[in-house]
Structures are given as structure tokens and as C-alpha cells.
Design an enzyme around this catalytic site. Sequence first.
Site, PDB file in Angstrom:
ATOM      1  N   LYS A  83       0.850  -1.194   0.000  1.00 50.06           N
ATOM      2  CA  LYS A  83       0.000   0.000   0.000  1.00 50.06           C
ATOM      3  C   LYS A  83       0.884   1.241   0.000  1.00 50.06           C
ATOM      4  O   LYS A  83       1.770   1.404   0.851  1.00 50.06           O
ATOM      5  CB  LYS A  83      -0.863  -0.020   1.257  1.00 50.06           C
ATOM      6  CG  LYS A  83      -2.291   0.372   1.033  1.00 50.06           C
ATOM      7  CD  LYS A  83      -3.077   0.129   2.297  1.00 50.06           C
ATOM      8  CE  LYS A  83      -4.510   0.571   2.124  1.00 50.06           C
ATOM      9  NZ  LYS A  83      -5.219   0.525   3.405  1.00 50.06           N
TER      10      LYS A  83
HETATM   11  O1  G3P Z   1      -9.514   1.395   4.373  1.00 50.27           O
HETATM   12  C1  G3P Z   1      -9.284   2.658   4.896  1.00 50.27           C
HETATM   13  C2  G3P Z   1      -9.836   2.750   6.253  1.00 50.27           C
HETATM   14  O2  G3P Z   1      -9.158   1.952   7.166  1.00 50.27           O
HETATM   15  C3  G3P Z   1     -10.021   4.127   6.765  1.00 50.27           C
HETATM   16  O3  G3P Z   1     -11.226   4.097   7.396  1.00 50.27           O
HETATM   17  O4  G3P Z   1     -13.000   4.886   8.864  1.00 50.27           O
HETATM   18  O5  G3P Z   1     -10.604   5.518   9.308  1.00 50.27           O
HETATM   19  O6  G3P Z   1     -11.833   6.514   7.397  1.00 50.27           O
HETATM   20  P1  G3P Z   1     -11.690   5.321   8.274  1.00 50.27           P
END
Ligand code: G3P
Length: 215
Positions: A83
Amino acid sequence: MKIFMDTANVEEIKEFADQGIVYGVTTNPSLIAKSGRTQAEVIPEICKLVPGPVSAEVISQDCEGMVREARELVRIADNVVVKIPCIPEGLKAIKILSAEGIRTNCTLIFSLGQAMLAARAGATYVSPFIGRLDDIGEDGCAFVENLVRVFRTYGLPTQIIAASIRSQEHVDRVMLAGVDIATIPTKVLAGLVHHDLTDKGLAKFMEDYRNSLKK
Ligand code: G3P
């Protein structure tokens, strides 16, 4: 649409892998920190639990460092995908890694332009972040719908991983958009199987079955 889990918690992945629904996993430094373990500890374990890609993120922010980390990460297992953040140095790294046959997931994608650049640099996957666009008053799912349309229009081989999913509605909408993959946090994934009418229907079936025995 393939289902990935967006977590670095090995126990959670085990539970859902047993249901046969999880193809891959995505992690990031925040999720690794939340797991209370190190990336070096969890990634090899996760790679054994799922058949498909497991994204492990680089920490370096310069091309040379990213490429160095990526080459180390892919030695862990065949299904590791690296990533890389969508920044200029990241695009350079993606170009080099793609030429070496190393699969990449370009992350933190918030615009069509970023996604197109990542695809042209040779990213295997792009990860648009839905919830974080919603957080700033935009419609993250509408962005993903547009992104699917653009990638199909230009016949790009890069696959779209809908990320930063926060609700079942997000899952439904990216599915309708025709996204390749949704990476889903454990809580949202756990909710998907439930429906009130399933519970009520099952209770009624069981009640009728028990009554039939009394006759
Ligand atoms: O896949 C990306 C994710 O882990 C971010 O999620 O909820 O932190 O925006 P969030």
C-alpha cells in the site's frame, strides 16, 4: 464484488474467514496500531488466513524508502500487496514496483484525478476513501460511482477497492456502483448477515416445527 476485511485483528479475520466470505484484507498504520501488535507480527499471520491480497502499507514517504520497504514486504508471502500513499513520490514508487511485478494498492484517494494518475503509474488497486469524503460534506459513494464509470470508460485494468466504509448503506451503494472490491470493517461486516425478517422467519419455522411434533 469481492469482500475484503479492513482490519489488522487476526482473531476477527479468523472468524469471518471461517464463513468463507473473506477474499482479502487491507491494513494501514492506524489499524496495525489498534491491533496492539506490529506489522511484522500480524501480516504473516493474516496472509495465511485468506486466499487473496493482503495490503501492508509502507511508512517511508520518499520513493527510495517506499521501494525498499515494498521489496521487504513482498518477501513475507505471495499474497502481500504494497500500500502506497497517493503522493508524487508514491507514484514514482508504484511505477518502479509495477515494472518489477510487485502489486500495489494506491491509498488515500479522494479525487478522480488522483485515481487516474495512480492507474497510469501502474497501480494494481486504488483505494478511494468513502467515509472521509462524507466527513467533509461530500458524497463518498457518488465519488466511487463516478470512479467506476471513468475506469470502465478508459478500460483501465486497475481495480477499485472501496475503502473507509462505515455502514451497510455504503456497502450497498458501492455494490450497485459495480466496484471490484469493498474492504469492510469488522463491525459493518458482522451486521450484513442480519435481517429482522430472517430472525422472525426462522423463529416462526421453529415454532411451526415444534407444533407439528405435538400433533
Ligand atoms: O480502508 C481505509 C480505512 O481503514 C479508513 O477508514 O474509517 O478511518 O476513514 P476510516
